[in-house]
Scaffold this active site. Structure first.
Site, PDB file in Angstrom:
ATOM      1  N   SER A 264      50.256 -11.160  20.166  1.00  0.00           N
ATOM      2  CA  SER A 264      49.702 -12.501  19.952  1.00  0.00           C
ATOM      3  C   SER A 264      50.863 -13.414  19.588  1.00  0.00           C
ATOM      4  O   SER A 264      51.947 -12.917  19.207  1.00  0.00           O
ATOM      5  CB  SER A 264      48.707 -12.434  18.784  1.00  0.00           C
TER       6      SER A 264
ATOM      7  N   TYR B 260      46.141  -9.808  10.244  1.00  0.00           N
ATOM      8  CA  TYR B 260      46.311  -9.948  11.695  1.00  0.00           C
ATOM      9  C   TYR B 260      47.788 -10.166  12.030  1.00  0.00           C
ATOM     10  O   TYR B 260      48.349  -9.505  12.911  1.00  0.00           O
ATOM     11  CB  TYR B 260      45.465 -11.127  12.169  1.00  0.00           C
TER      12      TYR B 260
HETATM   13  P1  NAD Z   1      37.155  -9.514  22.058  1.00  0.00           P
HETATM   14  O1  NAD Z   1      36.480  -9.515  20.730  1.00  0.00           O
HETATM   15  O2  NAD Z   1      36.564 -10.290  23.179  1.00  0.00           O
HETATM   16  O3  NAD Z   1      37.397  -8.021  22.558  1.00  0.00           O
HETATM   17  C1  NAD Z   1      37.831  -7.009  21.676  1.00  0.00           C
HETATM   18  C2  NAD Z   1      37.620  -5.664  22.316  1.00  0.00           C
HETATM   19  O4  NAD Z   1      38.052  -4.645  21.400  1.00  0.00           O
HETATM   20  C3  NAD Z   1      36.148  -5.364  22.643  1.00  0.00           C
HETATM   21  O5  NAD Z   1      36.070  -4.636  23.854  1.00  0.00           O
HETATM   22  C4  NAD Z   1      35.715  -4.488  21.464  1.00  0.00           C
HETATM   23  O6  NAD Z   1      34.619  -3.635  21.757  1.00  0.00           O
HETATM   24  C5  NAD Z   1      36.991  -3.695  21.244  1.00  0.00           C
HETATM   25  N1  NAD Z   1      37.061  -3.080  19.906  1.00  0.00           N
HETATM   26  C6  NAD Z   1      36.918  -3.682  18.708  1.00  0.00           C
HETATM   27  N2  NAD Z   1      36.989  -2.768  17.735  1.00  0.00           N
HETATM   28  C7  NAD Z   1      37.194  -1.574  18.329  1.00  0.00           C
HETATM   29  C8  NAD Z   1      37.350  -0.251  17.857  1.00  0.00           C
HETATM   30  N3  NAD Z   1      37.296   0.053  16.549  1.00  0.00           N
HETATM   31  N4  NAD Z   1      37.522   0.734  18.773  1.00  0.00           N
HETATM   32  C9  NAD Z   1      37.530   0.464  20.089  1.00  0.00           C
HETATM   33  N5  NAD Z   1      37.409  -0.772  20.593  1.00  0.00           N
HETATM   34  C10 NAD Z   1      37.231  -1.773  19.718  1.00  0.00           C
HETATM   35  O7  NAD Z   1      38.639 -10.023  21.739  1.00  0.00           O
HETATM   36  P2  NAD Z   1      39.799 -10.622  22.666  1.00  0.00           P
HETATM   37  O8  NAD Z   1      39.996 -12.032  22.274  1.00  0.00           O
HETATM   38  O9  NAD Z   1      39.616 -10.258  24.063  1.00  0.00           O
HETATM   39  O10 NAD Z   1      41.058  -9.837  22.051  1.00  0.00           O
HETATM   40  C11 NAD Z   1      41.696  -8.775  22.708  1.00  0.00           C
HETATM   41  C12 NAD Z   1      43.101  -8.643  22.146  1.00  0.00           C
HETATM   42  O11 NAD Z   1      43.818  -9.860  22.381  1.00  0.00           O
HETATM   43  C13 NAD Z   1      43.143  -8.400  20.641  1.00  0.00           C
HETATM   44  O12 NAD Z   1      44.161  -7.480  20.337  1.00  0.00           O
HETATM   45  C14 NAD Z   1      43.501  -9.778  20.094  1.00  0.00           C
HETATM   46  O13 NAD Z   1      44.138  -9.699  18.856  1.00  0.00           O
HETATM   47  C15 NAD Z   1      44.412 -10.286  21.181  1.00  0.00           C
HETATM   48  N6  NAD Z   1      44.585 -11.727  21.222  1.00  0.00           N
HETATM   49  C16 NAD Z   1      43.499 -12.543  21.419  1.00  0.00           C
HETATM   50  C17 NAD Z   1      43.716 -13.907  21.477  1.00  0.00           C
HETATM   51  C18 NAD Z   1      42.583 -14.869  21.713  1.00  0.00           C
HETATM   52  O14 NAD Z   1      42.797 -16.065  21.560  1.00  0.00           O
HETATM   53  N7  NAD Z   1      41.394 -14.406  22.088  1.00  0.00           N
HETATM   54  C19 NAD Z   1      44.996 -14.440  21.332  1.00  0.00           C
HETATM   55  C20 NAD Z   1      46.062 -13.586  21.137  1.00  0.00           C
HETATM   56  C21 NAD Z   1      45.833 -12.227  21.083  1.00  0.00           C
END
Ligand code: NAD
Length: 263
Positions: free
Chosen positions: A145, A158
């Protein structure tokens, strides 16, 4: 798109939603078999799996491992290797967020965020990197991130986990560099996924703002393009990192953040 990943087998953690689903679809479109992982309703997951198989003519599975449990991560890796015969591409993507001032940050949320966002990647990498080195080819991508590079108030766990993921990426890249295995961290800015939607009410409370103000004046204010990054853009980037053209890109901490960290 050419099927340049035909014959490659991928595991994408946290791919039942958001960015992980975007990366999984892009890898499948490029010809890779994909093991999905993550939570969700059984019907939704089966429909996602089925759609990907039909649309991209690859094999798509799902394993429900809870990444807070190291024994389930072992099972996830073994299951993927058994299902596909090898594991060539690992995407450590699963992640959660919790937003709170440090003085009231619940210790159990700290532990959970570190477990899912950082320790799970350590377990997955330690279990696959030996096989990749032996095969002379591998790709490991972790969704970090912008919070792997900089921080913001109320996101202590985080930011700590994502900074840790960057350090883990660099170490793994150095250990695998001579074996045809690349290891990179991608650092997205704000992407409008359920994870971000979920933190808007908390941020609004912590900052005394409305939810619309948080989107416009906090999130997109910090993103010079003034628009959310899309999951398709991150999927395309992950695919490029899996291509032969990217074989010298390793140990990278690669932003896809609309210029956020350039400020
Ligand atoms: P999201 O909530 O849409 O998806 C998260 C996924 O992780 C889901 O499939 C969920 O079921 C799974 N998950 C959660 N806990 C779990 C566990 N204990 N075991 C197995 N699976 C688990 O989130 P997202 O925004 O798609 O985020 C995905 C990644 O991208 C994360 O690592 C997040 O930190 C990173 N990220 C997101 C953003 C953003 O703006 N959305 C920005 C930078 C980084």
């Amino acid at each position: 798109m050419t099927k340049f990943l035909n014959g490659r087998n991928a595991l994408v953690t946290g791919s039942t939603s958001g960015i992980g689903a975007g990366i999984a679809r892009a890898l499948a479109e490029a010809g890779a078999n994909v093991m999905l992982n993550g939570f969700g309703g059984a019907d939704d997951i089966e429909s996602l799996r089925n759609r990907m198989e039909t649309q991209f003519e690859v094999r798509v599975g799902h394993h429900p491992a809870d990444l807070t449990r190291p024994n389930e991560i072992v099972d996830l890796i073994t299951h993927t290797e058994n299902a596909f015969g090898s594991l060539d591409i690992l995407v450590n993507n699963a992640g959660i967020q919790f937003v709170s001032p440090l003085e009231s940050f619940p210790p159990e949320m700290w532990d959970k965020i570190i477990a899912i966002n950082l320790t799970a990647a350590f377990h997955a990498i330690r279990l696959v990197i030996g096989g990749m080195k032996q095969n002379g080819w591998g790709r490991i991508i972790s969704t970090a991130s912008t919070h792997g590079l900089v921080s913001s108030p109320f996101k202590s766990a985080y930011a700590a986990a994502k900074h840790g993921l960057v350090g883990l990426t660099k170490t793994a890249a150095l250990e695998a560099a001579e074996y045809g295995v690349t290891v990179n961290a991608v650092c997205p800015g704000y992407v409008l996924t359920p994870l971000v939607e979920g933190q808007i009410p908390d941020l609004a409370r912590s900052r005394g703002m409305t939810e619309d103000q948080v989107k416009r004046d906090v999130m997109l204010q910090s993103q010079p393009t003034r628009r959310f990054v899309t999951v398709e853009e991150i999927g395309a980037f992950a695919c490029f990192l899996c291509s032969e053209g990217a074989r010298s890109i390793t140990g990278g901490v690669l932003t896809i953040d609309g210029g956020c960290t350039s400020q």
